[in-house]
Design an enzyme around this catalytic site. Structure first.
Site, PDB file in Angstrom:
ATOM      1  CG  ASP A   9      -2.080   0.921   1.109  1.00 43.06           C
ATOM      2  OD1 ASP A   9      -2.325   1.420  -0.007  1.00 43.06           O
ATOM      3  OD2 ASP A   9      -2.754   1.170   2.131  1.00 43.06           O
TER       4      ASP A   9
ATOM      5  CG  ASN B  39       1.799   1.644  -5.282  1.00 35.05           C
ATOM      6  OD1 ASN B  39       2.726   1.425  -4.513  1.00 35.05           O
ATOM      7  ND2 ASN B  39       1.291   0.714  -6.080  1.00 35.05           N
TER       8      ASN B  39
ATOM      9  NE  ARG C 143      -1.402   6.603   1.438  1.00 37.35           N
ATOM     10  CZ  ARG C 143      -1.439   5.651   2.349  1.00 37.35           C
ATOM     11  NH1 ARG C 143      -1.119   5.937   3.603  1.00 37.35           N
ATOM     12  NH2 ARG C 143      -1.790   4.428   2.019  1.00 37.35           N
ATOM     13  CD1 TRP C 144       7.320   6.761  -2.923  1.00 42.86           C
ATOM     14  CD2 TRP C 144       6.710   7.154  -5.055  1.00 42.86           C
ATOM     15  NE1 TRP C 144       8.465   6.888  -3.680  1.00 42.86           N
ATOM     16  CE2 TRP C 144       8.119   7.125  -4.983  1.00 42.86           C
ATOM     17  CE3 TRP C 144       6.106   7.379  -6.297  1.00 42.86           C
ATOM     18  CZ2 TRP C 144       8.932   7.303  -6.104  1.00 42.86           C
ATOM     19  CZ3 TRP C 144       6.905   7.580  -7.417  1.00 42.86           C
ATOM     20  CH2 TRP C 144       8.306   7.534  -7.315  1.00 42.86           C
TER      21      TRP C 144
ATOM     22  NE  ARG D 243      -4.476   6.884  -7.061  1.00 41.96           N
ATOM     23  CZ  ARG D 243      -4.339   6.702  -5.750  1.00 41.96           C
ATOM     24  NH1 ARG D 243      -4.166   7.725  -4.953  1.00 41.96           N
ATOM     25  NH2 ARG D 243      -4.420   5.499  -5.236  1.00 41.96           N
TER      26      ARG D 243
ATOM     27  CG  HIS E  17      -0.528   2.329  -9.351  1.00 43.85           C
ATOM     28  ND1 HIS E  17      -0.725   1.889  -8.062  1.00 43.85           N
ATOM     29  CD2 HIS E  17      -1.616   3.082  -9.654  1.00 43.85           C
ATOM     30  CE1 HIS E  17      -1.887   2.352  -7.605  1.00 43.85           C
ATOM     31  NE2 HIS E  17      -2.441   3.085  -8.554  1.00 43.85           N
TER      32      HIS E  17
ATOM     33  CB  SER F 199     -12.996  -7.637  -4.503  1.00 42.72           C
ATOM     34  OG  SER F 199     -12.787  -7.827  -3.128  1.00 42.72           O
ATOM     35  CD  GLU F 200     -13.333  -4.911  -1.023  1.00 47.92           C
ATOM     36  OE1 GLU F 200     -12.150  -5.297  -1.119  1.00 47.92           O
ATOM     37  OE2 GLU F 200     -14.271  -5.683  -0.779  1.00 47.92           O
TER      38      GLU F 200
ATOM     39  NE  ARG G 247      -7.918   2.319  -5.248  1.00 51.85           N
ATOM     40  CZ  ARG G 247      -6.690   2.296  -4.796  1.00 51.85           C
ATOM     41  NH1 ARG G 247      -5.676   2.578  -5.612  1.00 51.85           N
ATOM     42  NH2 ARG G 247      -6.443   2.000  -3.533  1.00 51.85           N
TER      43      ARG G 247
ATOM     44  CG  LEU H  74       9.164 -17.117  -3.948  1.00 49.98           C
ATOM     45  CD1 LEU H  74       9.084 -17.109  -2.423  1.00 49.98           C
ATOM     46  CD2 LEU H  74       9.536 -15.720  -4.448  1.00 49.98           C
TER      47      LEU H  74
ATOM     48  CB  SER I 267      -7.867  -3.371   2.962  1.00 47.72           C
ATOM     49  OG  SER I 267      -7.556  -2.182   3.636  1.00 47.72           O
TER      50      SER I 267
END
Ligand code: IPE
Ligand code: IPE
Ligand code: MG
Length: 248
Positions: free
Chosen positions: A24, A26, A28-29, A37, A41, A70-71, A75, A135, A200
């Site tokens: 979380d 991106n 605000r950065w 924005r 990302h 999903s939320e 946006r 991994l 979230s």
């Protein structure tokens, strides 16, 4: 446990088997730099590369990344479109690199919202990396913890209704087999960046006994050292799982 946050030596400690990260911050950065924005990302994708490589190097078994909730579909059209485009381009450019690094890929979430091109590429990528042994990278895309639990319940109901499953045999271990992360180790460590202290709607079922680590660092600024700090903190935790080992 006696190990302290700053005195631990990561190289002699087994890494957490399964780390999950809510990536979380991106937006605000980017905002703090007067950038769109989208730039946040894009920079976030660079952090993903660093952290995946670092987890592979440390010998982490599974890394689950929350890429798109999903939320997040709520946006703006522009932002959702951009995130889809980024997902597509990452699938195109990174699959070969994952192959070279012996990394397996699993994508979880309701993929039905994505374009046929993304769905096909995601399936091809998973299949082409299936025989890798290093991994396991899990990408949660259009994922929600409540969706995961609901889907599992639906599949269980189907198996009960067609006689394949006796309701008396439904317990936590069986339920687990129906969830998106079935077959993978339990999540040891959950990290959320950017200072927010909430889930979230991430892995609600799987985080039952995970250790939580909240970092104020925004995801684009998160790096190998930040992950090492989280792992050292994890090693200082006394994981009791409800027991009182050796105490009166
Ligand atoms: C996380 O960064 C990435 C996604 C949710 C896709 P945000 O976009 O949520 O960034 P902030 O929280 O607005 O800073
Ligand atoms: C959670 O972050 C989802 C991802 C990081 C992919 P959000 O930024 O969407 O969550 P809220 O809105 O702060 O709860
Ligand atoms: Mg956010």
């Amino acid at each position: 446990m006696s190990s302290k946050k700053d005195s631990g030596n990561l190289s002699v400690m087994p890494p957490p088997k399964h780390i999950a990260i809510i990536m979380d911050g991106n937006g605000r950065w980017a905002k703090s730099r007067h950038l769109p924005r989208s730039r946040g990302h894009q920079k976030g994708v660079q952090t993903v590369r660093k952290i995946v490589k670092h987890c592979a190097k440390l010998g982490v078994n599974t890394l689950t990344l929350f890429a798109f909730s999903s939320e997040n579909m709520k946006r703006s059209r522009d932002e959702v479109g951009l995130l889809f485009k980024l997902f597509l381009s990452v699938l195109k450019t990174e699959t070969g690199k994952l192959k070279d690094n012996n990394i397996r890929l699993k994508i979880i979430g309701d993929l039905s919202v994505f374009t046929p091109e993304i769905i096909a590429l995601a399936q091809e990528a998973e299949a082409s990396l299936q025989s890798n042994t290093g991994l396991t990278l899990v990408i949660a895309a259009n994922y929600g913890g409540q969706w995961d639990i609901t889907e599992s319940a639906k599949k269980i109901a189907i198996d009960v209704s067609n006689g394949a499953l006796d309701p008396d045999n439904i317990n936590a271990a069986l339920f687990n087999q129906y969830t998106a992360l079935s077959g993978l180790p339990e999540v040891d460590l959950l990290i959320r960046t950017s200072g927010e202290v909430r889930l979230s709607n991430f892995l609600l079922w799987d985080l039952a006994y995970s250790e939580f680590y909240f970092s104020k660092t925004l995801w684009p600024d998160f790096n190998e050292q930040s992950l090492d700090d989280a792992i050292l903190d994890f090693h200082s935790r006394d994981r009791r799982f409800g027991e009182r080992n050796g105490e009166e």
